[in-house]
Design a protein around this motif. Structure first.
Motif, PDB file in Angstrom:
ATOM      1  N   THR A 203       0.820  -1.217   0.000  1.00 31.63           N
ATOM      2  CA  THR A 203       0.000   0.000   0.000  1.00 31.63           C
ATOM      3  C   THR A 203       0.852   1.265   0.000  1.00 31.63           C
ATOM      4  OG1 THR A 203      -0.108  -0.161   2.418  1.00 31.63           O
ATOM      5  CG2 THR A 203      -1.948  -1.097   1.167  1.00 31.63           C
ATOM      6  N   SER A 204       2.168   1.108  -0.022  1.00 31.08           N
ATOM      7  CA  SER A 204       3.060   2.269  -0.023  1.00 31.08           C
ATOM      8  C   SER A 204       2.873   3.079  -1.298  1.00 31.08           C
ATOM      9  CB  SER A 204       4.514   1.808   0.093  1.00 31.08           C
ATOM     10  OG  SER A 204       5.395   2.885  -0.067  1.00 31.08           O
ATOM     11  N   ASN A 205       2.576   4.369  -1.136  1.00 37.94           N
ATOM     12  CA  ASN A 205       2.329   5.219  -2.303  1.00 37.94           C
ATOM     13  C   ASN A 205       3.648   5.841  -2.757  1.00 37.94           C
ATOM     14  OD1 ASN A 205       1.176   6.811  -4.271  1.00 37.94           O
ATOM     15  ND2 ASN A 205      -0.478   7.552  -2.971  1.00 37.94           N
ATOM     16  N   SER A 206       4.561   4.966  -3.205  1.00 44.13           N
ATOM     17  CA  SER A 206       5.901   5.388  -3.616  1.00 44.13           C
ATOM     18  C   SER A 206       5.942   5.595  -5.128  1.00 44.13           C
ATOM     19  CB  SER A 206       6.927   4.321  -3.211  1.00 44.13           C
ATOM     20  OG  SER A 206       8.130   4.465  -3.930  1.00 44.13           O
ATOM     21  N   ALA A 207       6.350   6.782  -5.544  1.00 45.20           N
ATOM     22  CA  ALA A 207       6.446   7.071  -6.980  1.00 45.20           C
ATOM     23  C   ALA A 207       7.412   6.108  -7.655  1.00 45.20           C
ATOM     24  CB  ALA A 207       6.894   8.515  -7.186  1.00 45.20           C
ATOM     25  N   GLY A 208       8.540   5.847  -7.018  1.00 47.25           N
ATOM     26  CA  GLY A 208       9.545   4.975  -7.617  1.00 47.25           C
ATOM     27  C   GLY A 208       9.055   3.559  -7.796  1.00 47.25           C
ATOM     28  N   LEU A 209       8.368   3.018  -6.800  1.00 42.97           N
ATOM     29  CA  LEU A 209       7.846   1.659  -6.915  1.00 42.97           C
ATOM     30  C   LEU A 209       6.764   1.568  -7.989  1.00 42.97           C
ATOM     31  CD1 LEU A 209       7.629   0.440  -3.199  1.00 42.97           C
ATOM     32  CD2 LEU A 209       9.183  -0.385  -4.979  1.00 42.97           C
ATOM     33  N   GLN A 210       5.971   2.622  -8.124  1.00 46.65           N
ATOM     34  CA  GLN A 210       4.923   2.610  -9.144  1.00 46.65           C
ATOM     35  C   GLN A 210       5.519   2.642 -10.550  1.00 46.65           C
ATOM     36  OE1 GLN A 210       1.370   5.211  -7.910  1.00 46.65           O
ATOM     37  NE2 GLN A 210       2.826   5.513  -6.239  1.00 46.65           N
ATOM     38  N   LEU A 211       6.576   3.412 -10.750  1.00 41.61           N
ATOM     39  CA  LEU A 211       7.224   3.436 -12.061  1.00 41.61           C
ATOM     40  C   LEU A 211       7.889   2.095 -12.352  1.00 41.61           C
ATOM     41  CD1 LEU A 211       8.748   7.030 -12.224  1.00 41.61           C
ATOM     42  CD2 LEU A 211       6.747   6.141 -13.397  1.00 41.61           C
ATOM     43  N   ALA A 212       8.489   1.480 -11.332  1.00 30.60           N
ATOM     44  CA  ALA A 212       9.103   0.164 -11.530  1.00 30.60           C
ATOM     45  C   ALA A 212       8.047  -0.863 -11.930  1.00 30.60           C
ATOM     46  CB  ALA A 212       9.825  -0.274 -10.254  1.00 30.60           C
ATOM     47  N   ASP A 213       6.857  -0.761 -11.332  1.00 31.64           N
ATOM     48  CA  ASP A 213       5.756  -1.660 -11.666  1.00 31.64           C
ATOM     49  C   ASP A 213       5.340  -1.505 -13.131  1.00 31.64           C
ATOM     50  OD1 ASP A 213       3.265  -3.344 -10.528  1.00 31.64           O
ATOM     51  OD2 ASP A 213       2.492  -1.798 -11.866  1.00 31.64           O
ATOM     52  N   LEU A 214       5.410  -0.290 -13.645  1.00 35.97           N
ATOM     53  CA  LEU A 214       4.958  -0.011 -15.010  1.00 35.97           C
ATOM     54  C   LEU A 214       5.947  -0.491 -16.072  1.00 35.97           C
ATOM     55  CD1 LEU A 214       3.546   3.608 -14.495  1.00 35.97           C
ATOM     56  CD2 LEU A 214       2.226   1.501 -14.780  1.00 35.97           C
ATOM     57  N   VAL A 215       7.224  -0.639 -15.718  1.00 38.69           N
ATOM     58  CA  VAL A 215       8.224  -0.957 -16.745  1.00 38.69           C
ATOM     59  C   VAL A 215       8.503  -2.455 -16.878  1.00 38.69           C
ATOM     60  CG1 VAL A 215       9.331   1.279 -16.290  1.00 38.69           C
ATOM     61  CG2 VAL A 215      10.320  -0.787 -15.305  1.00 38.69           C
TER      62      VAL A 215
END
Length: 262
Positions: A203-215
């Motif tokens: 549930t961490s709203n981390s920008a970096g983790l979200q971008l990693a998820d997208l790539v």
């Protein structure tokens, strides 16, 4: 005049590097049941300069969320976006969805991060390789690539934090143990690597983790079918750590910043 005791303490003064790494995966790392439509496991390291991450990446991602959702609590997940689930059922029509995807693609393109990834083609492993955990195998290669980068930047004596998403108590314990084993010398350099692992809640709203998820998934799709049109990968191609450095972005990354096994 600011006294010495009032001067801001920088990360380097505390022994931290200029980089922070966000990690995500695509595909199942298990070997029992291999999905014939996606028989790969992908691990992706998104390596950011902290200054750029703070000043550019985070604000732009927050702005995107406010523009489309009216708040910044939405967490971007590639699967939910692709399947239009949860918050991503908001699109009025195809054109609206395409506009959002275009905005997201531009954000990734404008975000200056370095990619180090490893793709395990599970269906092609030999019997000896099948005995290894694909996640651990990919992790070793990605950490070695990360060390190549920090050494190139003269920061191999400073600590770089590697942020991964929690998956479950057992899996997290196994991952942390393997991470420390690799960093304690079980790597191709046979010496300590200056990395520290941090686990973040899903549930961490981390920008970096979200971008990693997208790539991660576009990388897997490219390795499975390199001749197929893949617009998302075309954006990522220029971000891989490559043999020729900044002067050769988009070239010389195969089996360098993008490793695939076997």
């Amino acid at each position: 005049m600011t006294s010495e005791s009032e001067m801001p303490v920088t990360g380097k003064a505390r022994g931290f590097s200029d980089f922070v790494v966000y990690v995500d995966e695509s595909g199942d790392h298990g070997m029992a049941n291999i999905d014939p439509n996606y028989p790969v496991f992908v691990l992706a390291f998104c390596i950011f300069y902290k200054g750029h991450y703070l000043s550019t990446v985070v604000p732009k991602l927050q702005q995107l969320k406010f523009d489309y959702f009216g708040h910044d609590l939405v967490i971007l997940h590639e699967h939910e976006i692709r399947k239009e689930k949860g918050d991503f059922r908001l699109f009025k029509n195809r054109a609206d969805r395409q506009a959002f995807m275009g905005r997201l693609s531009t954000l990734i393109d404008d975000s200056n991060f370095i990619l180090a990834s490893c793709v395990i083609e599970k269906h092609r492993l030999n019997r000896q390789e099948e005995a290894e955990n694909p996640y651990h195998l990919a992790l070793k290669h990605c950490l070695e690539t990360l060390f190549d980068l920090v050494k190139e930047k003269g920061q191999e004596k400073l600590v770089t934090h590697v942020i991964v998403e929690k998956r479950g108590a057992k899996e997290d314990d196994e991952l942390e143990l393997e991470f420390r084993r690799i960093c304690d010398g079980n790597n191709k350099y046979q010496h300590d690597l200056p990395f520290s692992i941090r686990m973040a809640a899903k549930t961490s709203n981390s920008a970096g983790l979200q971008l990693a998820d997208l790539v991660a998934r576009p990388i897997g799709r490219h390795v499975l079918n390199p001749t197929q049109s893949n617009q998302a990968f075309d954006v990522l191609r220029r971000k891989f750590y490559c043999e020729g450095g900044r002067q050769a972005v988009g070239d010389g990354y195969d089996q360098w910043g993008l490793k695939h096994l076997p």
